[in-house]
Design an enzyme around this catalytic site. Structure first.
Site, short mmCIF file in Angstrom:
data_model
loop_
_atom_site.label_atom_id
_atom_site.label_comp_id
_atom_site.label_asym_id
_atom_site.label_seq_id
_atom_site.Cartn_x
_atom_site.Cartn_y
_atom_site.Cartn_z
N LYS A 114 0.95 -1.43 0.06
CA LYS A 114 -0.06 -0.08 -0.13
C LYS A 114 0.48 1.28 0.10
O LYS A 114 2.26 0.82 0.46
CB LYS A 114 -1.21 -0.38 1.41
N ARG A 115 0.36 2.26 -0.08
CA ARG A 115 1.11 3.81 0.05
C ARG A 115 2.04 3.43 1.39
O ARG A 115 1.17 3.07 2.14
CB ARG A 115 0.13 4.94 -0.37
N LYS A 152 -0.05 4.17 8.43
CA LYS A 152 -0.42 2.46 7.20
C LYS A 152 0.50 1.35 8.21
O LYS A 152 0.48 -0.21 8.27
CB LYS A 152 -0.18 2.52 5.89
N LYS A 183 -8.95 -7.99 -1.81
CA LYS A 183 -8.31 -8.45 -2.37
C LYS A 183 -7.18 -9.41 -1.86
O LYS A 183 -6.97 -10.78 -2.69
CB LYS A 183 -7.19 -7.24 -3.48
C1 26V Z 1 -6.32 13.51 -1.61
C2 26V Z 1 -5.48 14.00 -1.64
C3 26V Z 1 -5.23 15.47 -1.06
C4 26V Z 1 -4.38 16.61 -2.32
C5 26V Z 1 -3.24 16.15 -3.28
C6 26V Z 1 -4.06 15.08 -3.66
C7 26V Z 1 -4.57 13.96 -2.99
C8 26V Z 1 -5.61 12.49 -3.76
C9 26V Z 1 -5.55 11.56 -3.28
C10 26V Z 1 -6.31 11.98 -1.76
C11 26V Z 1 -7.32 11.72 -1.23
C12 26V Z 1 -6.62 10.55 0.41
C13 26V Z 1 -8.13 9.66 0.72
C14 26V Z 1 -7.77 8.37 0.20
O1 26V Z 1 -7.00 7.92 -0.82
N1 26V Z 1 -8.51 8.05 1.31
C15 26V Z 1 -8.92 5.83 0.37
O2 26V Z 1 -9.89 5.93 -0.21
C16 26V Z 1 -9.94 4.22 -0.42
C17 26V Z 1 -11.09 4.13 -0.98
O3 26V Z 1 -12.01 4.45 -1.04
C18 26V Z 1 -10.00 3.86 1.25
O4 26V Z 1 -9.97 1.76 1.07
C19 26V Z 1 -8.51 4.00 1.91
O5 26V Z 1 -9.18 3.59 2.97
C20 26V Z 1 -8.34 5.35 2.09
O6 26V Z 1 -7.64 5.65 2.97
#
Ligand code: 26V
Length: 810
Positions: free
Chosen positions: A542-543, A548, A654
């Site tokens: 994961k990232r 995490k 998965k």
């Molecule tokens: C936030 C940001 C902030 C600014 C710039 C770019 C960027 C790109 C993505 C995000 C989103 C962060 C939220 C995220 O990825 N949440 C994840 O969503 C998944 C699908 O619902 C979930 O399974 C993960 O637990 C959750 O961390």
């Protein structure tokens, strides 16, 4: 298509298009030939699908997302069109292997992680469930960076995924639209209406590229529309009307094209960058204009019926400008009044929240926002004004909460508030996450609008994540319970009868070993390391992020190593710990953790005294294609986030579907996995979310105490501090201080003991292979609930109010 037809088509393509015969063809030539054959077939169904939707006046769903992490698509299309097996045979007959041919496709890495992959799984499920649902995104020239590990450091290289042409996209210049930025707004009253004129605004041409999304065995083809930014005028026209902010045409053109140049690679920290806001408005404005255009040409209907024919889901707040932009289009372009436009907008838009981490919440400074989007800012101000007024007069009991609820406050625009106020549905992505939204993060909004809040637990497409990546397991499942699970994943539950069947267990074990051997070869090729396929494959992919807790995993590995050093004959089942993770380029701590894992790996992997009982592998450039190779080989699925922090997780689903056992905290969808399989079929440990939240609010945790009292932790932390893991001690001292001076924000030390105990129990359990395989099969049997088909079904019936629209009768 039958084998013979495919073979003829490939031959004819090679001869007529490339002027070569098979014996001179490369893998890429075969790939291109296959893509042309598929495209021809897909195009026919694509046209029929769209005509069918238009003719039947079907309600359309548009999934707006800044990210679509598609990975490769050729195998998906082959599978969906029932061409996978014949294609494999033909390609073999021609002297090639399908896997090598498929490898010629570049991953479409237009996403960071879970959120972008979820969008891709949803597109797959919408098409497979015959729901008229499309994606709306950005065609970034560069996807998520490619990760190289050089001297234990992550180095980022640009991912120029379009360099060989993208075979699935279709440029549609005739459907371009214009998007305006900046300038000033002049208002004039004309015919009793206020008209808004833009002065000195910069106009960007948004050009759509359509990618077909095929459904499984149903001839449905939906559309993913990706927008690319181009300059709207050529050099000659520019010279007639030069803009003061640019030196010349080239500079102007570069600045426009920059909008769709790259994907922001940091999904953990919000940064108020103007270019990111430009990207968001670009997506939203282009997407909405094209929806309205097709609505008007297809139905000749008045826009008053818009919300009964269009549903828009926004993937996090990133596209939340749909709210003011739809208002603008309805009022300024379609001459609607505020009340009607507002009612249509809120009934059309629905918002999904994907995180409660405050550092990821989007808030834009008013100055930046209003100068880039002056008309949109006026509308947001008006929305805010009316919202606050509404509370003041109609919800008097919330008057004190107005400062907290307002959309604009202290010079910041809160995008989550805009999304909640401007939509009819707000959902979280797992039960616990939705509960935290309702009771904590958004509690005032929940009290104000209880009916808007709902849960939609995430899912994954079982077609890609089981059928496609694990054909051996899929065949075994089918041999036991028949074919139906492929279209009705919940049917996997029928496997439960085989959980204790020794012969089925043996076969499932053989499949796992086969997949582990395949991964072992990949590990050897990528890293040179030889890993034992009889060892437990313990996977953490994961990232890289503090919450995490890759750090907790590596701490436990070092504890095992230290224990083995003291007692090399200690009886443990050999383990191969496998990591895959990209760190955001500017996330210093995450990059240190990568360095730390690699440093520990070097010491552990090269120490003969521990008799190969431990291996630590960090695979470079974790992406969809690599995930597809790792997941079928996993025995243990590490899902060890600090409770309350992981909204859902989807990697957990998965791996479960591929027979791995979850070792996890009671966080996100892990809880629902536990609810499905029962507590005896999952390894859970650690603080609960309530306990974590209690510590955050009331204090009472002292990381130093644990350092003093737990010898295991003391040794590891001292090793960090004293340079045991490398010469560049400074690096790891930072981790040391992060844990001890900053009181261990993510409770790594606090959860260490229960994690270690549970890891020991994993080891004990693995010794009983009958028990392990029973647990593994039980997990597969219950994984049907986590198909994104179930999730999409819930969105469709509860939020979008659309039903299945079967384009063709079979
Ligand atoms: C936030 C940001 C902030 C600014 C710039 C770019 C960027 C790109 C993505 C995000 C989103 C962060 C939220 C995220 O990825 N949440 C994840 O969503 C998944 C699908 O619902 C979930 O399974 C993960 O637990 C959750 O961390």
């Amino acid at each position: 298509m039958k084998e013979k037809e495919i073979q003829e088509a490939i031959n004819s393509h090679l001869e007529t298009k490339l002027g070569i015969s098979v014996k001179d063809a490369s893998n890429r030539d075969i790939f291109i030939a296959l893509s042309c054959i598929l495209t021809e077939k897909i195009n026919v169904d694509w046209k029929l699908t769209q005509e069918f939707y238009d003719k039947n006046n079907e309600k359309q769903v548009y999934y707006f997302s800044m990210e679509f992490l598609l990975g490769k698509l050729m195998k998906v299309h082959l599978l969906n069109l029932q061409m996978l097996e014949p294609a494999k045979k033909v390609v073999k007959k021609l002297g090639f292997t399908l896997d090598e041919v498929l490898a010629c496709e570049h991953d479409a890495g237009l996403g960071n992680g879970g959120l972008g992959r979820l969008a891709a799984c949803f597109l797959d499920s919408m098409a497979s469930l015959q729901i008229p649902g499309h994606g709306c995104g950005i065609r970034y020239k560069y996807g998520l960076f490619e990760q190289r590990l050089i001297n234990r450091n992550q180095v980022e290289l640009p991912d120029y995924w379009l360099k060989d042409d993208y075979v699935w996209e279709h440029r549609k210049p005739d459907e371009s639209v214009e998007v305006k930025f900046g300038g000033t707004i002049n208002m004039k009253e004309e015919n009793g209406r206020l008209q808004f004129y833009y002065e000195n605004a910069e106009t960007v041409r948004a050009v759509p590229f359509d990618v077909p999304i095929t459904g499984y065995n149903n001839q449905t083809v939906n559309t993913l529309r990706l927008w690319s930014a181009e300059s709207s005028i050529d050099a000659a026209a520019y010279s007639q009307n030069e803009l003061p902010q640019y030196n010349d045409y080239l500079e102007y053109k570069r600045s426009i094209e920059q909008i769709s140049e790259f994907l922001y690679p940091d999904d953990s920290h919000f940064e108020g960058k103007k270019l990111r806001l430009k990207q968001q408005y670009f997506l939203v404005s282009a997407g909405l204009q094209s929806i309205i255009r097709s609505f008007k040409t297809n139905y000749f209907k008045s826009l008053s019926e818009f919300s009964s024919k269009v549903a828009i889901q926004i993937n996090d707040t990133h596209p939340s400008l749909v709210v003011p932009e739809l208002m603008r289009l309805l009022m300024d372009e379609e001459e609607m009044g505020w009340e009607q436009a507002w009612s249509i907008t809120t009934q059309t838009v629905a918002y999904t929240n994907h995180t409660t981490l405050s550092e990821a919440l989007e808030t834009w400074p008013v100055d930046l926002f209003s100068s880039l989007l002056p008309r949109i800012y006026m509308i947001v101000e008006e929305i805010n004004e009316r919202f606050c007024q509404n509370i003041w007069f109609d919800h008097k009991q919330f008057r004190n909460e107005i400062p907290e609820l307002a959309i604009i406050s202290y010079g910041q625009i809160k995008m989550a508030h805009l999304a909640i106020v401007g939509s009819h549905s707000v959902n979280g992505v797992a039960k616990i996450h939705t509960d935290i939204l309702k009771n904590k993060e958004m509690k005032h909004f929940y009290r104000l609008y209880p009916a808007k809040f709902n849960n939609k637990t995430n899912g994954i497409t079982h077609r890609r994540w089981l059928l496609q990546i694990n054909p051996e397991l899929s065949r075994l499942i089918t041999s036991a319970i028949g074919n139906q699970w492929k279209e009705r994943p919940k049917d996997l539950i029928k496997l439960i009868r085989y959980a204790e069947d020794p012969s089925f267990q043996l076969k499932a074990k053989e499949v796992k070993t086969y997949n582990k051997q395949r991964l072992a070869r990949i590990i050897k090729a990528q890293t040179g390391l030889i890993v034992n396929d009889q060892s437990i494959f313990d996977v953490h992919i994961k990232r890289l992020h503090g919450y995490k807790r890759q750090l907790l995993n590596i701490f436990h590995i070092i504890y095992l190593y230290n224990t083995l050093k003291e007692n090399p004959d200690l009886d443990i089942i050999p383990r191969t710990f496998i990591f895959g993770a990209k760190a955001a380029p500017g996330y210093y701590f995450a990059k240190q953790v990568i360095r730390f894992i690699l440093s520990a790996a070097d010491i552990i992997n090269n120490d003969d005294t521990i008799q190969n009982k431990l291996k630590v592998v960090f695979l470079e450039n974790y992406n969809i294609t690599l995930a597809e190779k790792i997941i079928p080989a996993a025995d243990v699925s590490e899902q060890i986030s600090t409770a309350s922090k992981e909204a859902s997780g989807t990697g957990n689903m998965k791996m479960m579907m591929n027979g791995a056992l979850t070792l996890g905290t009671l966080d996100g969808a892990n809880i629902e996995i536990k609810d499905m399989v029962g507590e005896n079929n999952i390894f859970t440990f650690g603080l609960t979310s309530d306990e974590v939240l209690h510590f955050y609010h009331h204090g009472g945790y002292n990381a130093q105490d644990l350092y003093q009292t737990d010898e295991r932790l003391q040794s590891i932390l001292n090793q960090l501090h004293d340079g045991f893991f490398g010469n560049d001690e400074k690096d790891f001292k930072d981790i040391y201080y992060n844990l001890l001076s900053h009181n261990d924000e993510f409770f790594v030390l606090k959860d260490f003991n229960s994690y270690e105990e549970m890891q020991e129990f994993v080891d004990q359990t693995y010794r009983n292979q009958q028990k392990w395989m029973k647990m593994s099969i039980t997990n597969i049997a219950h994984s049907g609930k986590f198909s994104s088909d179930r999730t999409i079904h819930e969105y469709a019936s509860e939020i979008w109010k659309v039903s299945k629209s079967p384009v063709f009768s079979r």
